[in-house]
Scaffold this motif. Structure first.
Motif, short mmCIF file in Angstrom:
data_model
loop_
_atom_site.label_atom_id
_atom_site.label_comp_id
_atom_site.label_asym_id
_atom_site.label_seq_id
_atom_site.Cartn_x
_atom_site.Cartn_y
_atom_site.Cartn_z
N UNK A 43 11.94 -2.91 7.45
CA UNK A 43 11.67 -4.42 8.04
C UNK A 43 10.39 -4.90 7.36
N UNK A 44 10.74 -5.94 6.69
CA UNK A 44 9.51 -6.90 6.12
C UNK A 44 8.80 -5.95 5.06
N UNK A 45 9.70 -4.93 4.53
CA UNK A 45 8.76 -4.07 3.63
C UNK A 45 9.72 -3.85 2.23
N UNK A 46 9.10 -3.14 1.12
CA UNK A 46 9.52 -2.70 0.12
C UNK A 46 9.46 -1.37 -0.25
N UNK A 47 10.34 -0.61 -0.40
CA UNK A 47 10.45 0.75 -0.64
C UNK A 47 9.95 1.06 -2.18
N UNK A 48 8.89 2.20 -2.23
CA UNK A 48 8.36 2.44 -3.57
C UNK A 48 7.31 1.59 -4.11
N UNK A 49 6.32 0.94 -3.08
CA UNK A 49 5.20 0.16 -3.87
C UNK A 49 4.15 1.06 -4.19
N UNK A 50 3.73 0.81 -5.38
CA UNK A 50 2.72 1.66 -5.95
C UNK A 50 1.27 1.02 -5.81
N UNK A 51 0.30 1.53 -5.45
CA UNK A 51 -0.98 1.14 -5.30
C UNK A 51 -1.99 2.35 -5.56
N UNK A 52 -3.21 1.96 -6.13
CA UNK A 52 -4.05 2.89 -6.44
C UNK A 52 -4.97 3.57 -5.07
N UNK A 53 -4.88 2.89 -3.86
CA UNK A 53 -5.28 3.20 -2.82
C UNK A 53 -4.70 2.57 -1.59
N UNK A 54 -4.63 3.12 -0.36
CA UNK A 54 -3.88 2.26 0.92
C UNK A 54 -4.69 1.23 1.30
N UNK A 55 -4.43 0.36 1.76
CA UNK A 55 -4.90 -0.77 2.66
C UNK A 55 -4.91 -0.62 4.05
N UNK A 56 -6.01 -0.69 4.76
CA UNK A 56 -6.55 -0.38 5.96
C UNK A 56 -5.62 -1.48 6.84
N UNK A 57 -5.10 -1.48 8.23
CA UNK A 57 -4.28 -2.17 8.88
C UNK A 57 -4.87 -3.41 9.32
N UNK A 58 -6.16 -3.53 9.31
CA UNK A 58 -7.10 -4.84 9.59
C UNK A 58 -6.63 -5.91 8.57
N UNK A 59 -6.12 -5.69 7.63
CA UNK A 59 -5.63 -6.70 6.66
C UNK A 59 -4.51 -7.43 7.13
N UNK A 60 -3.66 -6.92 8.04
CA UNK A 60 -2.49 -7.39 8.64
C UNK A 60 -2.78 -8.46 9.70
#
Length: 520
Positions: free
Chosen positions: A107-124
């Protein structure tokens, strides 16, 4: 993909993810229990923006799965809950769309997103991770870990209502921070608390209105899937008129992918004990949408510029209260140069008589922002008396009157600060700018009177209510002027500026009264 296939499903169609407050108790119910009338209550979340987004998400799911054929069927849905068979038939082909942990189409996501580091949940959570005052407004650890319910609502809210995450990230189909408008059921002697099930259906459009008025391309695009199920191609140009109802309501403008939920803990937002999401991956993704998509829960304004119609969705751009924008939200107007179109769900209520009570009750919400930074959350309730649909000119006049008295005060305070300088006269100003303070205090002290006027007015005979409001506004303006300038009355060098400002205020108030006398 293997690690995602092992994830435990979190489906918005059958998981108990909806927090309700009923008779002093909070309970978690499933979507089926809600629509089939097995459980009822009022949505209960600690943040007003998430509560509004939660209702909006429920409306979107219902609109996608159970779009009524016509007014008759919609009225039936309002009166009687769905049967179990009707519910199962409606969600049968949509189960892969609403699973937060689905291995392929989460839901509301795309599989396989590449990122150098994860983002904390506060950004949502809008406004938690940004803004200079965040340590004072948002306690430490507010978004350290979110349950599946809060995560799903936050993802939907970020995609539909919030500013983008900055350069390279796309915003919603409605622009940066649109005003969302939701119809709520009027409270009566028989209905002491709005029913969430009925509120959801009041904000669902039927197929006849969609096809004939709101979205002429509705039938041609009815089989489209959300863009997180059927992804947009990088750099693609998309016409708004090629976006179907389900695709538009569930549009995800960014590439996000939640990290798997970790061990059970206490959700930082709602305090429920559940597996917690503590981060996500995000990536920039570019495309272009040409034109404006007619969102069912948003008003639109337009101007004709060089022969072309330019539309936009209203948003909160100042600290002024929502009543200052009420006209463009509920009154349809059109000229050769500009116009305004209320939200489709409001026009449906006006035209189809879905509620027995003739007065209108609704909530508006959104954010005021500076680019990617959220400056303010907005959440306001309004009630309009019987006759609102036929007397838009009265609504406009009340707003105009309220702003006119504010302008009179601001003009006087400006002269107090700046003075005047022309060929015949020069009066030095005080240099003390009180205009913004005057605006803020005026809105604070008069907002309830304006709201009460809209709720209680007899639209067929509006003068008694309007005259009473004028008296209240005039008295407030005089008192605020005295209050704001009082500290400077003992300063001899400011006396001339003070006298100038007082004369200006008296003149403005006299002119407002003269207009009233002439109209009568």
């Amino acid at each position: 993909m293997e690690r995602h296939e092992k994830l435990k499903p979190f489906s918005l169609l059958d998981q108990a993810w909806i927090p309700l407050h009923y008779e002093g108790t909070r309970l978690w119910v499933t979507y089926q229990q809600l629509l089939c009338g097995e459980k009822k209550g009022k949505l209960c979340l600690p943040r007003d923006d998430l509560e509004l987004a939660g209702v909006q998400l429920l409306v979107a799911i219902t609109q996608v799965c159970f779009t009524p054929a016509d007014r008759k069927e919609l009225l039936a849905r309002l009166k009687k809950p769905l049967s179990t068979d009707e519910f199962l038939k409606g969600v049968k082909d949509k189960k892969d769309w609403f699973d937060l942990n689905h291995p392929v189409t989460p839901f509301m996501q795309i599989r396989g997103v590449k990122a150098s580091k994860s983002t904390p949940m506060d950004k949502l959570l809008a406004g938690v991770a940004d803004g200079t005052n965040k340590p004072f407004v948002n306690p430490h650890g507010l978004a350290e870990g979110l349950c599946g319910s809060c995560t799903a609502i936050a993802l939907f809210n970020m995609a539909n209502n919030c500013p983008s995450m900055g350069g390279g990230f796309k915003g919603s189909l409605r622009g940066s921070t649109p005003i969302t408008q939701l119809i709520t059921e009027p409270v009566t002697q028989l209905i002491t608390e709005p029913d969430l099930r009925r509120t959801i259906w009041l904000n669902v459009l039927h197929q006849e209105r969609l096809s004939n008025i709101v979205m002429p391309w509705y039938q041609a695009t009815a089989q489209q899937a959300p863009n997180y199920v059927d992804p947009v191609k990088a750099g693609e140009k998309i016409r708004a008129t090629n976006i179907g109802l389900a695709r538009g309501l569930l549009w995800q403008p960014a590439h996000f992918e939640l990290l798997p939920a970790e061990d059970t803990g206490c959700c930082s937002v709602c305090n429920v004990t559940a597996p917690l999401y503590k981060g996500f991956n995000k990536a920039k993704f570019n495309y272009t949408v040409e034109g404006n998509w007619p969102h069912p829960l948003s008003a639109r304004t337009f101007k004709i510029v060089k022969g072309k119609k330019e539309e936009k969705f209203p948003s909160f751009t100042t600290t002024a209260p929502g009543w200052t924008q009420l006209s463009r939200l509920v009154v349809a107007m059109e000229s050769s140069k500009e116009g305004q179109i209320p939200a489709p769900v409001l026009l449906q209520i006006r035209d189809d008589g879905l509620i027995k009570q003739k007065h209108l009750r609704f909530v508006i919400g959104g954010y005021r922002n500076n680019q990617a930074t959220v400056l303010e959350r907005r959440h306001e309730f309004f009630s309009l008396a019987d006759g609102w649909a036929e007397h838009g000119e009265v609504i406009h006049y009340i707003i105009k009157t309220g702003l006119a008295y504010k302008t009179a005060l601001r003009k006087a305070l400006y002269l107090f600060s700046e003075g005047i300088k022309d060929k015949n006269k020069e009066i030095k100003g005080s240099g003390v700018n009180l205009c913004q303070s005057g605006d803020d205090l005026y809105f604070q002290q008069t907002e309830q009177w304006v709201r009460d006027s809209f709720a209680d007015i007899n639209f067929k005979e509006p003068l008694p209510t309007i005259d009473c409001l004028r008296v209240q506004l005039k008295q407030t303006v005089l008192e605020l002027f005295d209050q704001l300038t009082k500290p400077y009355r003992q300063e001899p060098k400011m006396l001339k500026a003070l006298a100038l400002a007082r004369r200006s205020l008296n003149k403005s108030l006299a002119e407002l009264q003269a207009v009233v006398t002439e109209e009568n």
